[in-house]
Design an enzyme around this catalytic site. Structure first.
Site, PDB file in Angstrom:
ATOM      1  N   ASP A   1      -6.411   7.189   9.402  1.00  0.00           N
ATOM      2  CA  ASP A   1      -6.420   8.632   9.511  1.00  0.00           C
ATOM      3  C   ASP A   1      -7.725   9.242   9.810  1.00  0.00           C
ATOM      4  O   ASP A   1      -7.997  10.088  10.765  1.00  0.00           O
ATOM      5  CB  ASP A   1      -6.229   8.967   7.989  1.00  0.00           C
ATOM      6  N   GLN A   2      -8.816   8.439   9.244  1.00  0.00           N
ATOM      7  CA  GLN A   2     -10.261   9.071   9.623  1.00  0.00           C
ATOM      8  C   GLN A   2     -10.627   8.766  10.976  1.00  0.00           C
ATOM      9  O   GLN A   2     -11.453   9.702  11.386  1.00  0.00           O
ATOM     10  CB  GLN A   2     -11.141   8.556   8.399  1.00  0.00           C
TER      11      GLN A   2
ATOM     12  N   GLU B   1      -2.570   5.045  -2.080  1.00  0.00           N
ATOM     13  CA  GLU B   1      -3.633   6.143  -1.541  1.00  0.00           C
ATOM     14  C   GLU B   1      -2.950   7.350  -2.267  1.00  0.00           C
ATOM     15  O   GLU B   1      -2.105   7.901  -2.479  1.00  0.00           O
ATOM     16  CB  GLU B   1      -3.138   6.464  -0.107  1.00  0.00           C
TER      17      GLU B   1
ATOM     18  N   ASP C   1       1.895   4.914   0.605  1.00  0.00           N
ATOM     19  CA  ASP C   1       1.180   6.143   1.279  1.00  0.00           C
ATOM     20  C   ASP C   1       1.311   7.539   0.465  1.00  0.00           C
ATOM     21  O   ASP C   1       2.452   7.644  -0.198  1.00  0.00           O
ATOM     22  CB  ASP C   1       1.995   6.410   2.486  1.00  0.00           C
TER      23      ASP C   1
ATOM     24  N   THR D   1       0.797   8.973  -2.567  1.00  0.00           N
ATOM     25  CA  THR D   1       1.260   8.748  -3.600  1.00  0.00           C
ATOM     26  C   THR D   1       1.175  10.218  -4.378  1.00  0.00           C
ATOM     27  O   THR D   1       2.328  10.673  -5.297  1.00  0.00           O
ATOM     28  CB  THR D   1       0.678   7.847  -4.812  1.00  0.00           C
TER      29      THR D   1
ATOM     30  N   ARG E   1       0.778  -1.155   0.036  1.00  0.00           N
ATOM     31  CA  ARG E   1       0.081  -0.012   0.122  1.00  0.00           C
ATOM     32  C   ARG E   1       0.939   1.253  -0.140  1.00  0.00           C
ATOM     33  O   ARG E   1       1.718   1.271   0.975  1.00  0.00           O
ATOM     34  CB  ARG E   1      -0.808   0.013   1.190  1.00  0.00           C
TER      35      ARG E   1
END
Length: 623
Positions: free
Chosen positions: A396-397, A301, A266, A268, A264
């Site tokens: 994060d959220q 992301e 991070d 980008t 994943r």
């Protein structure tokens, strides 16, 4: 021996049967020596392109060493160290990657379709916060229906706790969670259960503490581009070749030496590269080559939601397998909480937004976006829907709620059940965040253990970030934001296994939905349409060519009597059929009140705060 050795990776210490081969890029230096904890220094030979390399016959597995530059008094860790037993400021350690006995020879890897992802942070996933403790919990995830775990960054970082996005030793699994072989053991255990492991990697910046790259090569950092976290990497300027090589090799390293099933990538949008071939394309290509016969999964992301990330390189893309969909999260979050402050300001949480997110992936595909005061996204109608990763929570959220509240704490249980059904049944690839499967009440807060001066800056920065949300901007809101450097902030974020055991209704909800997703052909169909039924209700229809259509009716408001019902998606597939519930979020086993028929002789009766899956069957007519 040294001149004949063929390295597996361009930098770092590589153990051989006769000793260890070292290689480091230090173009601003004229002399580099390896200084072992036991034994005399070994001078490395200078190569024409700024690399230094050499073979040390007396250094073996477990040996600790540092690097001395130009004969100076300071000693530094290896920028490509394979392990930092005392942290990023301490000595590096030689690691024998062949020592671990893998049992996953038959593991095929994971494909881009059919995945159910689960994001976890090793340090808080269990009370112990280790690879070993996390591995012991993996059977629960496999039983739930998860197919792959997405592990937040494990590259070593300073301090005793942190999210991992401030890593400085990108080849070294952090000593906080165990030794490198403990991480291998975690991956091996996952594969034995049929679970893939995706690793979150940060290729957009180094952390602010424990980064010594300037001592070796200031060319590593871009002088052209800037990010909100500091200087990005030099992927397109002078001397960028070894920088690109470093990160491309890092991706391959995790796949090859740790059997990782994917990455994943991070943030980008902060990986700047104006080269003819973007470094992300090369990273994905090299990672797949390192996997050999195994298939791997590379997702990104990307805050601006650039769909080109998942287009093939020949079509102007980077060739990734998936991209995170923040739009869906933001719309769902507003629908559940009623708040569209801060970066939620461009979303209303309406049924139309949820229908469009299910059908098209991104909601913003080039429209004006007030939060950024510019256009957001680009057209993505051609992107297969499974390439969008959908979620109601992520690290994060949850943390950005200020107090680290989970979504289930911002809404009613019934509404949370209803949108959980939406998340787990739409064509996007669903992702759960640790503890979400049992509606955890443990917060996930922002925590980072830095030295006092940096900790104060981080805390103030966190407060300023939270001021973007009107409800948190006042003195009361600011007083609730915990200090990231306080060990209690970290401890509060750890999941509680006892809470999981006390919430079987939530586990049943998620397990049943994931089973339905896996076994019902309708939810493997990419042909989905939807319609708004009211200001709070909508329907999605999953079409199956040979029959067997399904409806998902979601109502986030009060009970709805839909009469008349002039919506063709509600029509049964045959005039002599009607719709009947086959699954409901209001089933008593999930904590609901039960579900009456929806498709009735008095037209549609849709229960409030509920999601219901319906199938068609022949009408029973009176004789």
């Amino acid at each position: 021996m040294a001149s004949d050795y063929v390295r597996r990776f361009p930098v770092g210490a590589e153990l051989t049967t006769d000793g260890t081969h070292f290689r480091v890029w230090a173009p601003i230096r004229s002399r580099v020596e390896v200084v072992p904890e036991a034994g005399p220094p070994i001078e490395l030979a200078r190569e024409p392109d700024g690399y230094f390399s050499g073979f040390a016959a007396g250094i073996g597995d477990g040996a600790r060493y540092r690097l001395q530059l130009d004969g100076g008094s300071s000693l530094f860790p290896d920028p490509a160290s394979r392990f930092q037993p005392s942290g990023p400021h301490g000595p590096s350690q030689v690691v024998d990657h062949t020592r671990f006995e893998w049992t996953d020879a038959g593991w095929p890897g994971i494909t881009d379709e059919g995945q159910v992802l689960y994001e976890l942070h090793i340090g808080t996933f269990t009370p112990e916060g280790t690879f070993a403790a996390a591995a012991a919990r993996l059977p629960q995830l496999a039983e739930l229906g998860v197919t792959a775990v997405e592990v937040m960054p494990v590259a070593d970082f300073p301090g005793h706790f942190g999210w991992g996005y401030d890593g400085t030793c990108l080849f070294a699994p952090t000593r906080l969670y165990g030794a490198p072989d403990d991480f291998r053991r975690f991956v091996d255990a996952a594969h034995a259960l049929g679970l893939g492991v995706i690793l979150d990697v940060v290729y957009n910046h180094f952390g602010p503490d424990g980064n010594y790259i300037r001592e070796f090569a200031p060319q590593f950092l871009s002088t052209i581009h800037k990010t909100e976290w500091g200087e990005p990497f030099n992927f397109d300027g002078p001397d960028s070749g070894p920088v690109r090589e470093f990160f491309i090799a890092n991706a391959a390293y995790w796949v090859e030496e740790f059997h990782i099933d994917g990455l994943r990538l991070d943030a980008t949008q902060a990986i700047y590269d104006d080269s003819p071939t973007h470094v992300l394309t090369e990273i994905a290509r090299r990672a797949r080559a390192a996997a050999g016969r195994r298939t791997i999964y590379v997702m990104g992301e990307n805050e601006p939601q650039d769909a080109n990330l998942v287009r093939p390189p020949e079509n102007g893309g980077c060739g990734l397998d998936a991209i995170w969909n923040d739009d869906l999260h933001h719309a769902a979050r507003v629908a559940l909480s009623g708040k569209n402050e801060g970066y939620f300001m461009d979303y209303s949480g309406t049924p139309q937004e949820l229908v469009s997110a299910a059908k098209y992936g991104f909601l913003y595909q080039g429209q004006q976006y007030r939060w950024h005061n510019r256009r957001r996204g680009r057209p993505a109608f051609d992107i297969p829907r499974h390439r969008f990763v959908a979620f109601l929570e992520n690290h994060d959220q949850v943390a950005n709620s200020g107090r680290g509240h989970r979504v289930n704490q911002l809404t009613s249980p019934a509404r949370f059940r209803a949108l959980t059904a939406y998340l787990l049944l739409i064509p996007a690839t669903p992702m759960l965040f640790q503890g979400q499967e049992y509606a955890s009440t443990r917060p996930f807060l922002y925590f980072a253990d830095h030295h006092p001066e940096l900790a104060a800056l981080v805390f103030n920065g966190r407060r300023e970030a939270m001021r973007r949300f009107r409800s948190q901007a006042g003195p009361d809101g600011m007083s609730l934001i915990p200090d990231p450097a306080d060990p209690k902030t970290f401890e509060r974020s750890k999941l509680d296994p006892a809470e999981r055991d006390s919430r079987p209704e939530w586990l049943a909800l998620h397990a049943d939905l994931l089973k339905l997703r896996k076994t019902d052909p309708a939810f493997r169909s990419a042909v989905v349409d939807g319609a708004v039924l009211s200001a709070s209700a909508f329907v999605l229809r999953f079409f199956v060519p040979a029959g067997g259509d399904r409806l998902l009716v979601v109502n986030l408001g009060r009970d709805l009597h839909l009469d008349p019902a002039p919506e063709p998606l509600l029509a049964p597939p045959d005039v002599d059929a009607h719709w009947y519930p086959i699954w409901s979020s209001e089933a008593p086993k999930y904590g609901g009140q039960g579900t009456a028929p929806l498709d009735t002789d008095d037209n549609w009766q849709i229960p409030g705060e509920a999601a219901v899956v319906l199938a068609a069957r022949p009408l029973t007519r009176p004789t």
